[in-house]
Design a protein around this motif. Structure first.
Motif, short mmCIF file in Angstrom:
data_model
loop_
_atom_site.label_atom_id
_atom_site.label_comp_id
_atom_site.label_asym_id
_atom_site.label_seq_id
_atom_site.Cartn_x
_atom_site.Cartn_y
_atom_site.Cartn_z
N ASN A 26 0.81 -1.22 0.00
CA ASN A 26 0.00 0.00 0.00
C ASN A 26 0.84 1.27 0.00
N ARG A 29 2.29 1.76 -3.65
CA ARG A 29 1.36 1.97 -4.76
C ARG A 29 1.29 3.44 -5.12
N THR A 31 -1.31 5.00 -6.76
CA THR A 31 -2.64 5.55 -6.52
C THR A 31 -3.13 5.12 -5.14
N LYS A 32 -3.67 6.06 -4.44
CA LYS A 32 -4.19 5.80 -3.10
C LYS A 32 -5.69 6.11 -3.10
N HIS A 37 -6.68 -0.07 -2.79
CA HIS A 37 -5.99 0.50 -1.63
C HIS A 37 -6.77 0.20 -0.35
N GLY A 41 -5.47 -2.17 2.52
CA GLY A 41 -5.38 -1.48 3.79
C GLY A 41 -6.13 -2.20 4.90
N ARG A 95 -2.61 9.35 6.51
CA ARG A 95 -1.32 9.01 5.90
C ARG A 95 -0.21 9.02 6.95
N THR A 99 1.63 5.56 8.02
CA THR A 99 3.06 5.47 7.69
C THR A 99 3.88 5.27 8.96
#
Length: 162
Positions: A26, A29, A31-32, A37, A41, A95, A99
């Motif tokens: 994820n 990638r 595109t989120k 996704h 996720g 995000r 992360t």
């Protein structure tokens, strides 16, 4: 599995392995936010919660907790905050929390590998073919899952509903 691996430790290790793989997928990638996704996720988040919750049943040799357990508490909080953030449509916070959770997982993994007496380094020393087989199974099942998710992108929504 070696006799020192309990069901709890095995479940923890499998979930951590999937967390490492699906989290990387994820994050890497381009595109989120799309359906793929979200599916990856969700797999990642569930496996992360399994890692966190099972970690509290795994104790040190003297029966106590260590820095990895503190990281589990932090990860539970950041993971939950990341899910809450996206539910509230706060993409930036989502995000950041996700992360951070993933890099915390990487830190814990490095910490586990760095201690020679831990189970994974011992497996590499004493049962290398078994470790290789386990890695192949994890990678194979992950690849099949990712291919399946990629196929969802190519299938029109109307066909999925049928």
């Amino acid at each position: 599995m070696p006799s020192s691996w309990t069901v709890l430790i095995t479940l923890h290790a499998i979930a951590a392995s999937y967390s490492l793989i699906f989290g990387a997928v994820n994050l890497l990638r381009r595109t989120k936010g799309g359906r793929a996704h979200r599916i990856v996720g969700r797999i990642w988040a569930v496996s992360m919660y399994v890692v966190v919750l099972t970690s509290f049943g795994i104790r040190t040799i003297d029966g106590g907790f260590n820095w990895l357990h503190a990281l589990s508490v932090l990860t539970f909080c950041t993971l939950t905050a990341g899910l809450w953030a996206i539910w509230r449509r706060n993409v930036r916070a989502h995000r950041s929390f996700m992360t951070g959770s993933y890099f915390g997982l990487i830190g814990a993994f490095v910490g586990v590998l760095a201690v020679p007496s831990r189970r994974i380094p011992q497996l590499a020393i004493h049962e290398l073919p078994l470790l290789g087989l386990l890695v192949l199974v994890l990678l194979g099942t992950s690849a099949l899952t990712i291919i399946g998710i990629a196929q969802l992108r190519r299938t029109p929504t109307a066909q999925i509903a049928r």
